[in-house]
Design a protein around this motif. Structure first.
Motif, PDB file in Angstrom:
ATOM      1  N   LYS A 177       0.818  -1.209   0.000  1.00  0.00           N
ATOM      2  CA  LYS A 177       0.000   0.000   0.000  1.00  0.00           C
ATOM      3  C   LYS A 177       0.853   1.260   0.000  1.00  0.00           C
ATOM      4  N   THR A 178       2.120   1.092  -0.346  1.00  0.00           N
ATOM      5  CA  THR A 178       3.016   2.240  -0.371  1.00  0.00           C
ATOM      6  C   THR A 178       2.491   3.320  -1.307  1.00  0.00           C
ATOM      7  N   ASN A 179       2.438   4.547  -0.806  1.00  0.00           N
ATOM      8  CA  ASN A 179       2.004   5.669  -1.625  1.00  0.00           C
ATOM      9  C   ASN A 179       3.225   6.378  -2.188  1.00  0.00           C
ATOM     10  N   ARG A 191      12.019   6.737  -6.078  1.00  0.00           N
ATOM     11  CA  ARG A 191      10.735   6.981  -5.448  1.00  0.00           C
ATOM     12  C   ARG A 191      10.904   7.680  -4.112  1.00  0.00           C
ATOM     13  N   SER A 192       9.842   8.335  -3.647  1.00  0.00           N
ATOM     14  CA  SER A 192       9.786   8.866  -2.296  1.00  0.00           C
ATOM     15  C   SER A 192       8.542   8.319  -1.610  1.00  0.00           C
ATOM     16  N   VAL A 193       8.666   7.983  -0.349  1.00  0.00           N
ATOM     17  CA  VAL A 193       7.564   7.419   0.415  1.00  0.00           C
ATOM     18  C   VAL A 193       7.373   8.230   1.686  1.00  0.00           C
ATOM     19  N   ASP A 194       6.145   8.644   1.926  1.00  0.00           N
ATOM     20  CA  ASP A 194       5.767   9.372   3.120  1.00  0.00           C
ATOM     21  C   ASP A 194       5.109   8.372   4.068  1.00  0.00           C
ATOM     22  N   THR A 195       5.716   8.142   5.246  1.00  0.00           N
ATOM     23  CA  THR A 195       5.179   7.112   6.133  1.00  0.00           C
ATOM     24  C   THR A 195       3.783   7.438   6.636  1.00  0.00           C
ATOM     25  N   SER A 196       3.363   8.675   6.556  1.00  0.00           N
ATOM     26  CA  SER A 196       2.018   9.018   7.017  1.00  0.00           C
ATOM     27  C   SER A 196       0.963   8.641   5.998  1.00  0.00           C
ATOM     28  N   ARG A 197       1.368   8.307   4.767  1.00  0.00           N
ATOM     29  CA  ARG A 197       0.389   8.029   3.725  1.00  0.00           C
ATOM     30  C   ARG A 197       0.319   6.553   3.362  1.00  0.00           C
TER      31      ARG A 197
END
Length: 258
Positions: A177-179, A191-197
């Motif tokens: 479900k990585t955004n 890529r960049s991943v925001d842990t809140s999303r």
């Protein structure tokens, strides 16, 4: 009058190439231009309560952590974020009748939140809001009597607190479900991943939408401008990637609350 302080030395996201833990597997992106970096966004607020001139009156004071997330950027398309951890170190107030500096430990008799001992998402005191189960395997712990913790006080200067306490929040992430908020998962683009999303509804890290609140009841009020009316906070972060690499950043956030 009631007074809320929110001073931070590190504004926004402070980026640096983080420390890679010794013994970690060789990153899958080593031969690419993708170099992982981690940064912390967090707000620390403290309401000093009400001070009445000429009176030695008790008041309620409130610590709030909110809008907290870790942003991981520079990820190779083959790598996911598996878990994340934030540890807050807080300068401790010493003596039950003390006005400061520092603030009381979670387990203090005045605090609304007891010491944390591996509470899960359903029973972690301090979360506010309608849901307490937005993450996988959330663990919350705390520790007291930490001697000589170093804080960044201002640009180029540090402060060593005689005593501090800490609270640590760690949680697992669901790679399916990585955004991806920057770029596309292709070999050519990082890529960049925001842990809140991660998780679909900005709930993977509950501190993003559900503030963490500790209320201290009937503590002695502190006169505005007093040297006792201040404390330091430091946040360390770490992220574990799917290839076994652990990224760490000490002092990702620093606050001097006055």
């Amino acid at each position: 009058m009631a007074d809320v302080s929110r001073r931070r030395l590190t504004t926004g996201l402070a980026w640096s190439v983080p420390v890679i833990a010794v013994g970690a597997a060789a990153p899958a992106f080593a031969a690419s231009r993708c170099i992982p970096q981690i940064g912390l966004n967090s707000q620390v607020k403290y309401n000093w309560g009400t001070w009445v001139q000429g009176r030695d009156t008790p008041t309620n004071q409130v610590l709030t952590l909110e809008r907290t997330y870790i942003l991981v950027r520079g990820l190779h398309q083959s790598v996911d974020v598996q878990s994340a951890k934030i540890t807050y170190y807080v300068e401790r107030r010493n003596g039950q009748t003390s006005r400061g500096p520092g603030i009381f430990y979670l387990g203090n008799q005045t605090a609304s939140v007891p010491a944390l001992q591996d509470q899960g998402p359903g029973d972690t005191p301090g979360w506010s809001g309608p849901s307490k189960t937005p993450v996988n395997n959330l663990a919350a712990t705390s520790a007291n009597n930490l001697a000589n913790v170093v804080y960044t006080q201002s640009a180029g200067t540090t402060f060593v607190a005689p005593w501090s306490w800490s609270m640590t929040f760690s949680w697992d992430l669901n790679p399916t479900k990585t955004n991806v908020i920057e770029g596309e998962p292709t070999p050519q683009v990082c890529r960049s991943v925001d842990t809140s999303r991660i998780g679909g509804q900005n709930l993977s890290n509950p501190m993003t939408t559900l503030p963490y609140v500790v209320t201290y009841s009937d503590v002695l009020a502190i006169e505005p401008g007093s040297a006792d009316r201040n404390f330091h906070v430091r946040a360390d972060i770490s992220v574990t990637l799917s290839d076994g690499t652990t990224l760490q950043q000490q002092g990702a956030g620093n606050w001097w609350i006055r």
